[in-house]
Write an enzyme that holds these catalytic residues in place. Sequence first.
Site, PDB file in Angstrom:
ATOM      1  N   GLU A 297       0.825  -1.207   0.000  1.00 26.59           N
ATOM      2  CA  GLU A 297       0.000   0.000   0.000  1.00 26.59           C
ATOM      3  C   GLU A 297       0.862   1.261   0.000  1.00 26.59           C
ATOM      4  OE1 GLU A 297      -2.525  -0.251   3.408  1.00 26.59           O
ATOM      5  OE2 GLU A 297      -3.380  -2.172   2.832  1.00 26.59           O
TER       6      GLU A 297
ATOM      7  N   CYS B   5      -0.270  34.052  10.825  1.00 26.88           N
ATOM      8  CA  CYS B   5       0.135  34.673  12.089  1.00 26.88           C
ATOM      9  C   CYS B   5       0.426  33.580  13.116  1.00 26.88           C
ATOM     10  CB  CYS B   5      -0.944  35.618  12.592  1.00 26.88           C
ATOM     11  SG  CYS B   5      -1.189  37.043  11.525  1.00 26.88           S
TER      12      CYS B   5
END
Length: 384
Positions: A240, A307
């Site tokens: 996978e 910010c």
Amino acid sequence: MLSPALLQDAAERFGTPLYVYDAAEIDGALGRVRAAFGDARVFYAMKANSNFTILERLRARGVGFEAVSPGELARVRHLGCAGSEVIVNGPAKTREEYELGQAMGATFVLDRLSEVALVAPGTAVLLRVNPALDVSTHDHLATGAAKSKFGVRLEDVERGVKLAREAGLVVRGLHVHIGSAIREAADFGMAFEKLAKLDVGTIDVLDVGGGWGLDADLSGIASKARQARDALGASELWVEPGRYLVARSGALLTRVVGLKQTGRSFVIVDAGMTELMRPMLYGASHPLLALYAGGTEGVFDLAGPACESGDLLASNVTLPTPSVGDAVAVLEAGAYGAAMSSTYLSRSRPAEVMYDAGAWQVIRRRERPEDVWRAELAEAPTLA
């Protein structure tokens, strides 16, 4: 990866921030997996990047999908995938996932013993094993550690298989995934050896997950996986890969909006944690490529617009001193880049483009502000 000239061309054509992908690199990564693992079945861990164009490309090349959310299952259903192409995984599956996955005929990975009662008799399942290993990766990526939330403890696996069979489930085999960005074949070998010692009766599948670092020894890992498969008497090996297939294909392009000197030297750019979360989330380091001929080299932090003090795409990197408007490519960003991007601060998520057979294709348009808030209003206003 694409040439600097092509990356610069994309930045000029489509603007920044921008995700770009090299289709040929995706094909190359898949080729390397198949060369190492031979006849193993490949299921793409689509959480790495679930863009439809990438999914369609992989499916056309015989790849199946591992889905870990209702949204991912909805994507593979939209693609028209058969159940044999789909694995349903995850530690907290919803009723929607059980119902949709079972209707499709998908294979379920049972992450805890109580899941035995949540899937219908006749459902094909794998039991996920937690091998309780300390491996060479970030704590947030160590899914096979004893303290992680994933899988069934080794001492409970044989009982779990028995319970599943008694409940009428079709136990196809075992599943293990020890983490992500792991380079050493020995780490994987230790996990596979623990599974090989289990007595779970007749099974036909060993699913060894993915998590290979981009420079991992695939041949060594594959050799150890085949040894474990043979020891368990399984006939099929499943893998996978997620990040391995798409990371190197992608780059995040960003432009310089200013330079700043405080206690450190900053290059301020128009992309940040909302476009690429990996550096802030688990200290991931991405190579940078300056798409400009700058001045004297300096050591900088590449800082985004949020910010947040942690909004850094890179720290202590050496770059030619840029000017406002210069472009920088953040490389190896094809996995968990666009997929983890967010609308924090009401920022619009970037466009995504793919370069294939000599041409650019827009595979996700840039969001507009009204796209971000559309679900909050009955009718989103149109900006003038």
